[in-house]
Scaffold this motif. Structure first.
Motif, mmCIF file in Angstrom:
data_model
loop_
_atom_site.group_PDB
_atom_site.id
_atom_site.type_symbol
_atom_site.label_atom_id
_atom_site.label_comp_id
_atom_site.label_asym_id
_atom_site.label_seq_id
_atom_site.Cartn_x
_atom_site.Cartn_y
_atom_site.Cartn_z
ATOM 1 N N UNK A 130 0.716 -0.973 -0.020
ATOM 2 C CA UNK A 130 0.036 -0.048 -0.075
ATOM 3 C C UNK A 130 0.910 1.292 -0.025
ATOM 4 N N UNK A 131 0.933 1.944 0.982
ATOM 5 C CA UNK A 131 1.787 3.245 1.027
ATOM 6 C C UNK A 131 3.139 3.098 1.572
ATOM 7 N N UNK A 132 3.521 2.209 2.122
ATOM 8 C CA UNK A 132 4.280 1.941 2.853
ATOM 9 C C UNK A 132 5.601 1.147 2.271
ATOM 10 N N UNK A 133 6.737 1.798 2.290
ATOM 11 C CA UNK A 133 7.917 0.843 1.811
ATOM 12 C C UNK A 133 8.212 -0.363 2.464
ATOM 13 N N UNK A 134 8.606 -1.546 1.993
ATOM 14 C CA UNK A 134 8.562 -2.701 2.628
ATOM 15 C C UNK A 134 10.265 -3.217 2.563
ATOM 16 N N UNK A 135 10.701 -3.900 3.383
ATOM 17 C CA UNK A 135 12.029 -4.789 3.446
ATOM 18 C C UNK A 135 11.768 -5.984 4.098
ATOM 19 N N UNK A 136 12.561 -6.796 3.724
ATOM 20 C CA UNK A 136 12.655 -8.145 4.175
ATOM 21 C C UNK A 136 13.205 -8.103 5.650
ATOM 22 N N UNK A 137 13.072 -9.251 6.367
ATOM 23 C CA UNK A 137 13.446 -9.170 7.836
ATOM 24 C C UNK A 137 14.963 -9.101 7.950
ATOM 25 N N UNK A 138 15.199 -9.039 9.204
ATOM 26 C CA UNK A 138 16.863 -8.967 9.532
ATOM 27 C C UNK A 138 17.328 -10.115 10.223
ATOM 28 N N UNK A 139 16.470 -11.296 10.267
ATOM 29 C CA UNK A 139 16.873 -12.397 11.214
ATOM 30 C C UNK A 139 18.129 -12.831 10.634
ATOM 31 N N UNK A 140 19.102 -13.415 11.610
ATOM 32 C CA UNK A 140 20.410 -13.525 11.161
ATOM 33 C C UNK A 140 20.815 -15.177 10.879
ATOM 34 N N UNK A 141 19.928 -16.022 11.746
ATOM 35 C CA UNK A 141 20.338 -17.285 11.506
ATOM 36 C C UNK A 141 19.079 -18.236 11.279
ATOM 37 N N UNK A 142 19.541 -18.969 10.520
ATOM 38 C CA UNK A 142 18.553 -20.030 9.727
ATOM 39 C C UNK A 142 17.549 -20.677 11.028
ATOM 40 N N UNK A 143 18.155 -21.051 12.165
ATOM 41 C CA UNK A 143 17.293 -22.093 13.023
ATOM 42 C C UNK A 143 16.361 -21.024 13.873
ATOM 43 N N UNK A 144 16.478 -19.714 13.603
ATOM 44 C CA UNK A 144 15.429 -18.761 14.235
ATOM 45 C C UNK A 144 14.303 -18.331 13.245
ATOM 46 N N UNK A 145 14.680 -18.621 12.101
ATOM 47 C CA UNK A 145 13.718 -18.258 10.845
ATOM 48 C C UNK A 145 12.015 -18.857 10.970
ATOM 49 N N UNK A 146 11.413 -18.100 10.539
ATOM 50 C CA UNK A 146 10.025 -18.367 10.384
ATOM 51 C C UNK A 146 9.971 -18.719 8.377
ATOM 52 N N UNK A 147 9.957 -20.098 8.394
ATOM 53 C CA UNK A 147 9.724 -20.237 6.875
ATOM 54 C C UNK A 147 8.307 -20.530 6.501
ATOM 55 N N UNK A 148 8.092 -20.603 5.258
ATOM 56 C CA UNK A 148 6.875 -20.956 4.595
ATOM 57 C C UNK A 148 7.326 -21.886 3.189
ATOM 58 N N UNK A 149 6.234 -22.753 3.013
ATOM 59 C CA UNK A 149 6.405 -23.566 1.761
ATOM 60 C C UNK A 149 5.294 -24.125 1.241
ATOM 61 N N UNK A 168 8.560 -23.253 -17.906
ATOM 62 C CA UNK A 168 7.866 -22.173 -17.084
ATOM 63 C C UNK A 168 7.762 -22.971 -15.744
ATOM 64 N N UNK A 169 8.216 -24.037 -15.514
ATOM 65 C CA UNK A 169 8.363 -24.858 -14.336
ATOM 66 C C UNK A 169 9.542 -24.259 -13.597
ATOM 67 N N UNK A 170 9.250 -23.699 -12.175
ATOM 68 C CA UNK A 170 10.168 -23.288 -11.449
ATOM 69 C C UNK A 170 10.364 -23.975 -9.850
ATOM 70 N N UNK A 171 11.471 -24.222 -9.558
ATOM 71 C CA UNK A 171 12.103 -24.450 -8.138
ATOM 72 C C UNK A 171 12.674 -23.214 -7.555
ATOM 73 N N UNK A 172 11.911 -22.744 -6.491
ATOM 74 C CA UNK A 172 12.127 -21.425 -5.986
ATOM 75 C C UNK A 172 12.540 -21.468 -4.488
ATOM 76 N N UNK A 173 13.554 -20.701 -4.361
ATOM 77 C CA UNK A 173 14.201 -20.367 -3.003
ATOM 78 C C UNK A 173 14.184 -18.936 -2.701
ATOM 79 N N UNK A 174 13.667 -18.237 -1.586
ATOM 80 C CA UNK A 174 13.429 -16.966 -1.532
ATOM 81 C C UNK A 174 13.556 -16.686 0.073
ATOM 82 N N UNK A 175 14.372 -15.538 0.270
ATOM 83 C CA UNK A 175 14.612 -15.436 1.633
ATOM 84 C C UNK A 175 15.276 -13.980 1.806
ATOM 85 N N UNK A 176 15.515 -13.434 3.356
ATOM 86 C CA UNK A 176 16.139 -12.286 3.348
ATOM 87 C C UNK A 176 17.823 -12.632 3.187
ATOM 88 N N UNK A 177 18.589 -11.771 3.124
ATOM 89 C CA UNK A 177 19.782 -11.982 2.494
ATOM 90 C C UNK A 177 20.861 -12.829 3.602
#
Ligand code: IPD
Ligand code: CA
Ligand code: CA
Length: 267
Positions: free
Chosen positions: A139-158, A242-251
């Motif tokens: 909407x009106x706000x700039x967005x950024x990915x999270x700043x979580x540093x370690x994979x073990x603390x991450x909230x992931x979705x699949x 057109x078929x894709x395997x995707x991995x997306x995350x914060x840096x």
């Protein structure tokens, strides 16, 4: 909403128009005619109606552009330099079950690169959008990915696998492997486009999924990148581009997540 480029304006206008009938349809889900398009994959009259409105709106602006859509396939095949990539409802199963977690997803591709994209959740009225070089917005706000540093603390979705998948076992073992590496249970929300948009705005830290289609993810590519995230298309299938395997995350967690999921060709 901030002043947008002409392309973003065209796409958001198409989304707003299409969403009016989509919201109506969602309100009377039980009256929709449902036909089966294959195992685990349903197509509704709402999908078709939404797609028709979107195509009409986009074609008003650029009748010569190519279009890749989930329901109608490829339109204006000859133009491969300028293409709209459309998923009229991403999260059809949620939609069909009255679960408000689905979105319209539209990407614009120029010379094989996604330049801008919009993912619109009409029920929550959340418009995620981005254009190359101009940042990502909700909407009106700039967005950024999270700043979580370690994979073990991450909230992931699949998501997935589909019933028809030939690599179900592999996908389930991958799920177990990832789940065993992190503290919070992995989420499955049922809309790939929103999954990526949620990584872009920091609600999730990362997302991966095999066997997606280009239209599930096209708009998300630019939204995630402009929000400072990383996205990889791993183990590409040259027979089915057109078929894709995707991995997306914060840096921060990208390397750790890639090491878990992407097979390394060790000789
Ligand atoms: C589906 C959703 C779902 C993903 C499936 C997709 P659809 O798209 O994005 O999250 O797991 O692979 O096909 O069929 O609802 O447009
Ligand atoms: Ca989809
Ligand atoms: Ca769809």
């Amino acid at each position: 909403m901030r002043l947008n480029s002409p392309k973003i304006n065209i796409i958001t206008k198409a989304c707003m128009k299409a969403s009016r009938s989509l919201i109506r349809d969602f309100g009377e889900i039980e009256n929709l005619q449902v036909s089966s398009k294959g195992p685990g994959d349903f197509v509704t009259s709402a999908d078709k109606r939404t797609e028709k409105i979107i195509i009409e709106e986009l074609q008003k602006a650029h009748p010569d552009y190519g279009i890749i859509t989930e329901e109608s396939g490829i339109i204006n095949k000859a133009n491969t330099n300028n293409r709209w990539i459309i998923d009229p409802i991403d999260g059809t199963t949620n939609f069909l079950n009255g679960i408000p977690q689905f979105a319209i997803s539209i990407g614009y591709e120029e010379e094989n690169e996604i330049k801008c994209g919009v993912i619109f959740d009409p029920i929550k009225n959340e418009m995620f959008f981005a254009e190359k070089g101009n940042g990502a917005y909700l909407n009106n706000s700039r967005i950024r990915v999270s700043n979580k540093k370690k994979l073990k603390d991450a909230l992931l979705v699949t998501g997935g696998p589909r019933q028809s998948s030939k690599i179900k076992e592999e996908i389930f073992s991958e799920f177990i492997k990832v789940s065993n590496s992190i503290l919070s249970p992995v989420r499955k929300f049922g809309s790939a486009a929103l999954d990526v948009a949620y990584v872009a705005c920091g609600r999730f830290d990362g997302y991966w999924q095999r066997e997606l289609s280009y239209w599930d993810i096209a708009a998300g590519i630019i939204i995630l990148k402009e929000a400072g995230g990383f996205i990889d298309f791993f183990e590409p299938d040259n027979e089915a581009p057109l078929k894709k395997n995707v991995l997306a995350s914060n840096a921060n967690i990208h390397d750790e997540l890639s090491d878990l999921i992407i097979k390394k060709n060790i000789e």
